[in-house]
Design a protein around this motif. Structure first.
Motif, short mmCIF file in Angstrom:
data_model
loop_
_atom_site.label_atom_id
_atom_site.label_comp_id
_atom_site.label_asym_id
_atom_site.label_seq_id
_atom_site.Cartn_x
_atom_site.Cartn_y
_atom_site.Cartn_z
N ARG A 25 14.55 10.76 9.39
CA ARG A 25 15.17 9.81 10.33
C ARG A 25 14.46 9.79 11.68
O ARG A 25 14.63 8.87 12.45
CB ARG A 25 16.64 10.18 10.54
N LYS A 26 13.67 10.81 11.95
CA LYS A 26 13.00 10.91 13.24
C LYS A 26 11.55 10.41 13.20
O LYS A 26 10.93 10.32 14.23
CB LYS A 26 13.02 12.35 13.72
N ILE A 27 11.05 10.11 12.01
CA ILE A 27 9.67 9.68 11.88
C ILE A 27 9.58 8.17 12.08
O ILE A 27 10.29 7.41 11.42
CB ILE A 27 9.12 10.04 10.48
N PRO A 28 8.72 7.71 12.96
CA PRO A 28 8.54 6.27 13.11
C PRO A 28 8.06 5.66 11.79
O PRO A 28 7.24 6.25 11.09
CB PRO A 28 7.46 6.14 14.19
N ILE A 29 8.58 4.51 11.43
CA ILE A 29 8.28 3.90 10.15
C ILE A 29 6.78 3.65 9.95
O ILE A 29 6.29 3.70 8.83
CB ILE A 29 9.09 2.59 9.94
N ASP A 30 6.04 3.46 11.02
CA ASP A 30 4.60 3.24 10.87
C ASP A 30 3.82 4.54 10.68
O ASP A 30 2.60 4.52 10.53
CB ASP A 30 4.05 2.44 12.05
N ARG A 31 4.51 5.67 10.65
CA ARG A 31 3.87 6.97 10.42
C ARG A 31 4.42 7.68 9.19
O ARG A 31 4.17 8.85 8.97
CB ARG A 31 4.06 7.88 11.65
N PHE A 32 5.18 6.98 8.39
CA PHE A 32 5.90 7.54 7.24
C PHE A 32 5.16 7.17 5.97
O PHE A 32 4.89 6.00 5.72
CB PHE A 32 7.30 6.91 7.23
N LEU A 33 4.81 8.16 5.14
CA LEU A 33 4.13 7.92 3.87
C LEU A 33 4.95 8.50 2.72
O LEU A 33 5.53 9.58 2.85
CB LEU A 33 2.75 8.57 3.85
N ILE A 34 4.96 7.80 1.61
CA ILE A 34 5.53 8.33 0.37
C ILE A 34 4.41 8.30 -0.64
O ILE A 34 3.79 7.26 -0.85
CB ILE A 34 6.74 7.51 -0.10
N GLU A 35 4.13 9.45 -1.25
CA GLU A 35 2.99 9.54 -2.16
C GLU A 35 3.36 10.29 -3.42
O GLU A 35 4.44 10.86 -3.53
CB GLU A 35 1.82 10.21 -1.46
#
Length: 66
Positions: A25-35
């Protein structure tokens, strides 16, 4: 700082209490990766199988629910 945070298949494991307490919830969406982290760490729904990129669909619902 400009770095990315990644959540792989192990974020879906039920005995991984740290993930729900971690930062999604604290990670900006432009820095969030799902791999997928192929060929290891398949999502819970495919656990025990060789991981592959198509399994990323098993990671994102659980991770985004956090």
């Amino acid at each position: 700082m400009g770095f990315y945070i990644s959540f792989a298949g192990n974020s879906t494991y039920p005995k991984n209490p740290n993930i729900s307490a971690m930062l999604p919830r604290k990670i900006p969406i432009d820095r969030f990766l799902i791999e997928t982290d192929s060929p290891y760490l398949a999502p819970q729904t495919y656990r025990g199988k060789r991981n592959e990129p198509a399994y990323v669909a098993g990671s994102w619902p659980k991770t985004l629910a956090l």
